[in-house]
Design a protein around this motif. Structure first.
Motif, mmCIF file in Angstrom:
data_model
loop_
_atom_site.group_PDB
_atom_site.id
_atom_site.type_symbol
_atom_site.label_atom_id
_atom_site.label_comp_id
_atom_site.label_asym_id
_atom_site.label_seq_id
_atom_site.Cartn_x
_atom_site.Cartn_y
_atom_site.Cartn_z
ATOM 1 N N LYS A 185 -7.948 -1.917 -1.677
ATOM 2 C CA LYS A 185 -8.366 -2.325 -0.336
ATOM 3 C C LYS A 185 -7.447 -1.739 0.740
ATOM 4 O O LYS A 185 -7.909 -1.218 1.764
ATOM 5 C CB LYS A 185 -8.368 -3.863 -0.223
ATOM 6 N N SER A 186 -6.151 -1.820 0.496
ATOM 7 C CA SER A 186 -5.198 -1.308 1.495
ATOM 8 C C SER A 186 -5.261 0.211 1.577
ATOM 9 O O SER A 186 -5.109 0.799 2.653
ATOM 10 C CB SER A 186 -3.779 -1.748 1.153
ATOM 11 N N THR A 187 -5.481 0.853 0.426
ATOM 12 C CA THR A 187 -5.613 2.302 0.432
ATOM 13 C C THR A 187 -6.805 2.693 1.307
ATOM 14 O O THR A 187 -6.738 3.650 2.084
ATOM 15 C CB THR A 187 -5.828 2.824 -1.008
ATOM 16 N N PRO A 197 -0.583 0.076 5.814
ATOM 17 C CA PRO A 197 -0.181 -1.065 4.990
ATOM 18 C C PRO A 197 0.614 -0.620 3.779
ATOM 19 O O PRO A 197 0.634 0.558 3.425
ATOM 20 C CB PRO A 197 -1.525 -1.649 4.554
ATOM 21 N N LYS A 198 1.263 -1.578 3.162
ATOM 22 C CA LYS A 198 1.969 -1.297 1.915
ATOM 23 C C LYS A 198 0.929 -1.144 0.805
ATOM 24 O O LYS A 198 -0.001 -1.941 0.687
ATOM 25 C CB LYS A 198 2.910 -2.463 1.613
ATOM 26 N N ILE A 199 1.100 -0.092 0.022
ATOM 27 C CA ILE A 199 0.180 0.162 -1.089
ATOM 28 C C ILE A 199 1.025 0.267 -2.350
ATOM 29 O O ILE A 199 2.034 0.972 -2.367
ATOM 30 C CB ILE A 199 -0.570 1.491 -0.869
ATOM 31 N N THR A 205 0.046 -7.053 -3.479
ATOM 32 C CA THR A 205 0.884 -6.207 -2.633
ATOM 33 C C THR A 205 0.729 -6.637 -1.178
ATOM 34 O O THR A 205 1.693 -6.742 -0.425
ATOM 35 C CB THR A 205 0.460 -4.733 -2.775
ATOM 36 N N THR A 206 -0.523 -6.891 -0.805
ATOM 37 C CA THR A 206 -0.796 -7.304 0.569
ATOM 38 C C THR A 206 -0.643 -8.818 0.676
ATOM 39 O O THR A 206 -1.301 -9.563 -0.046
ATOM 40 C CB THR A 206 -2.226 -6.884 0.966
ATOM 41 N N LEU A 207 0.245 -9.245 1.568
ATOM 42 C CA LEU A 207 0.505 -10.678 1.714
ATOM 43 C C LEU A 207 -0.180 -11.274 2.930
ATOM 44 O O LEU A 207 -0.506 -12.450 2.964
ATOM 45 C CB LEU A 207 2.009 -10.930 1.799
ATOM 46 N N ALA A 224 -10.265 -5.637 8.807
ATOM 47 C CA ALA A 224 -9.119 -6.373 8.284
ATOM 48 C C ALA A 224 -9.040 -6.167 6.772
ATOM 49 O O ALA A 224 -10.013 -6.416 6.060
ATOM 50 C CB ALA A 224 -9.261 -7.861 8.598
ATOM 51 N N ASP A 225 -7.917 -5.684 6.319
ATOM 52 C CA ASP A 225 -7.658 -5.539 4.878
ATOM 53 C C ASP A 225 -7.022 -6.847 4.424
ATOM 54 O O ASP A 225 -5.948 -7.220 4.881
ATOM 55 C CB ASP A 225 -6.711 -4.337 4.694
ATOM 56 N N MET A 226 -7.742 -7.554 3.547
ATOM 57 C CA MET A 226 -7.291 -8.890 3.168
ATOM 58 C C MET A 226 -6.448 -8.843 1.888
ATOM 59 O O MET A 226 -6.605 -7.940 1.063
ATOM 60 C CB MET A 226 -8.508 -9.793 2.918
HETATM 61 MG MG LIG Z 1 -3.485 -4.528 -0.421
#
Ligand SMILES: [Mg+2]
Ligand SMILES: Nc1nc2c(ncn2[C@@H]2O[C@H](COP(=O)(O)OP(=O)(O)OP(=O)(O)O)[C@@H](O)[C@H]2O)c(=O)[nH]1
Length: 441
Positions: A185-187, A197-199, A205-207, A224-226
């Motif tokens: 998702k973050s990628t 975002p951190k990947i 990984t995503t907080l 929004a990347d959840m």
């Molecule tokens: Mg993520």
């Protein structure tokens, strides 16, 4: 599992602020001119110098079709059109066109130097004048009186306002990217927006949600990347429940599934589990439309995993895209698909009208004052007086005489006298030095 600090941070990130600083300048007024009528057999025609046109204003207007301020990112300076100069035979100069800058509904306009609010553009079509154009100068025909029938001076156009403004928009996400942890998702958000975002190759990984603005042709939307969702999220397992409330406010979900075959899980099972969590949390969440993205299609063997998943979901009416968030394959099609679907969905809920205050334009510069700047030196500061000087043709002695009369009428001469100005002292107005001339001394 519940963490109030995280929740608070989440609230802040979910309402992230889009911000742009620009300088806007109205159009200067056109100059009035000195001219006399020329007719055959009339040796001395009357004054016929036309007035200058007014300069255009810079107007900021709220437009419900816009979602973000990205369109104003590329240019820092915006100016409206100058008024045309007057012409002979009393011809008036053309007024300058207004420059209208469109912004999303909900944009707040600040004076960036003072921090004061100029306007809160809370409704579609709401507008404010951010920088006024200058008035046109009057031609000599306007100054004819019974005692002076041939005035030999004209007024220059008024310089326009130039204002450094800050536009601020609180953004809510249009699209929520959801899915099991580690599916990419973050990628994906990092590929389609400027969000960084951190990947990493581990779950959770995503907080907190990351927001990004996605531009498609002349439109844009907020994604929004959840954090990843797992079974039991609605009861507080994983990080899920703290964020479900916020996904509720989006208009569309992009459900990401990992079809690489590397995770050891079944993508369709992930899909069902997460949808179960959504409906267990609220009806509203379950009713949000979903687009499905089968991710990691670059991994060898993934096409075989993807095919039955795609078929199953398409039969159930879902629009399915095969993508690689890593290489970008298929991502453009997905973005267009999202943009198209958003078009057909109702707009995001607007802020309730009663929460929105309307501020009228703040003009604090309408006064003037005298400042003693040194021995025998004074300065007059303030827009009304400075504009008088700006509009005066300083090379023209008639215009200078008129300026003196006007300063007298406004009380500037007596204010200078009260501040201690003596005959022969220097008075500066708008960078121009004048000798103080006092008849009584
Ligand atoms: Mg993520
Ligand atoms: N091969 C391949 N790897 C991918 C792709 N997308 C993401 N990855 C990798 O998958 C791992 C997880 O990616 P993230 O973007 O952090 O996943 P996430 O869904 O945001 O994970 P959480 O935040 O933990 O829920 C990383 O190692 C990525 O490099 C893809 O399209 N192809």
């Amino acid at each position: 599992m519940r963490n109030t600090a995280l929740t608070r941070q989440c609230l802040e990130t979910m309402q992230f602020v889009d911000e742009v600083e620009i300088t806007v300048k109205g159009g200067d007024g056109g100059n009035g001119i000195v001219a006399f009528r020329r007719e055959k057999h009339v040796p001395r025609g009357g004054p016929a110098g036309g007035d200058g046109g007014h300069g255009g204003n810079v107007i900021i207007e709220a437009d419900a079709k816009l979602n973000t301020l990205v369109d104003l990112r590329y240019k820092k300076y915006y100016a409206a059109e100058r008024g045309g100069d007057g012409g002979p035979n009393n011809k008036r100069g053309k007024d300058g066109e207004d420059l209208v800058l469109k912004v999303p509904v909900g944009t707040i306009v600040y004076n960036a130097d003072t921090g004061k609010i100029i306007a809160d553009l809370a409704h579609d079509g709401a507008r404010c004048v951010a920088a006024r154009g200058g008035r046109g100068g009057r031609g000599n025909a306007s100054f004819a009186t019974s005692t002076n029938q041939t005035p030999r001076f004209a007024e220059k156009g008024e310089p326009a306002e130039e204002v450094h403004i800050r536009l601020e928009l609180k953004l809510l996400a249009d699209v929520g990217i959801i899915g099991y942890p580690n599916v990419g998702k973050s990628t994906l958000i990092s590929k389609i927006s400027a969000a960084k975002p951190k990947i990493a190759d581990y779950p959770f990984t995503t907080l907190v949600p990351n927001l990004g603005v996605v531009r498609v042709d002349d439109k844009s939307f907020v994604v929004a990347d959840m954090p990843g969702l797992i079974e039991g999220a609605h009861e507080g397992l994983g990080l899920g429940d703290q964020f479900l409330r916020h996904i509720e406010r989006t208009r569309l979900l992009v459900h990401v599934l990992d079809v690489s075959g590397l995770s050891g899980r079944d993508p369709l099972e992930d899909f069902e589990r997460i949808n179960h969590e959504l409906s267990a949390y609220s009806e509203k969440l379950a009713a949000l439309p979903q687009i499905v993205a089968l991710n990691k299609i670059d991994v060898p063997g993934s096409a075989e995993v993807a095919a039955p998943v795609r078929q199953n979901l398409q039969e159930r009416g879902y629009t399915v895209y095969e993508i690689s968030a890593l290489t970008g394959q298929g991502v453009q099609e997905l973005v267009y698909g999202i943009a198209e679907r958003l078009e057909s969905l109702p707009p995001r809920e607007e802020f309730p009208a009663e929460e929105v205050a309307y501020f009228t334009v703040d003009r604090e510069s309408e006064t003037w004052r005298v400042v003693k700047t040194g021995d025998g030196q004074f300065e007059v500061i303030g827009r009304p007086v400075e504009m008088l000087v700006a509009r005066t043709d300083l090379d023209n002695e008639y215009a200078l005489q008129r300026l003196h009369r006007q300063l007298e009428k406004m009380g500037v001469i007596s204010a200078l006298r009260e501040s201690g100005a003596k005959h022969g002292d220097i008075v500066t107005i708008r960078g121009v030095e004048f000798d103080f001339w006092n008849e009584s001394e």
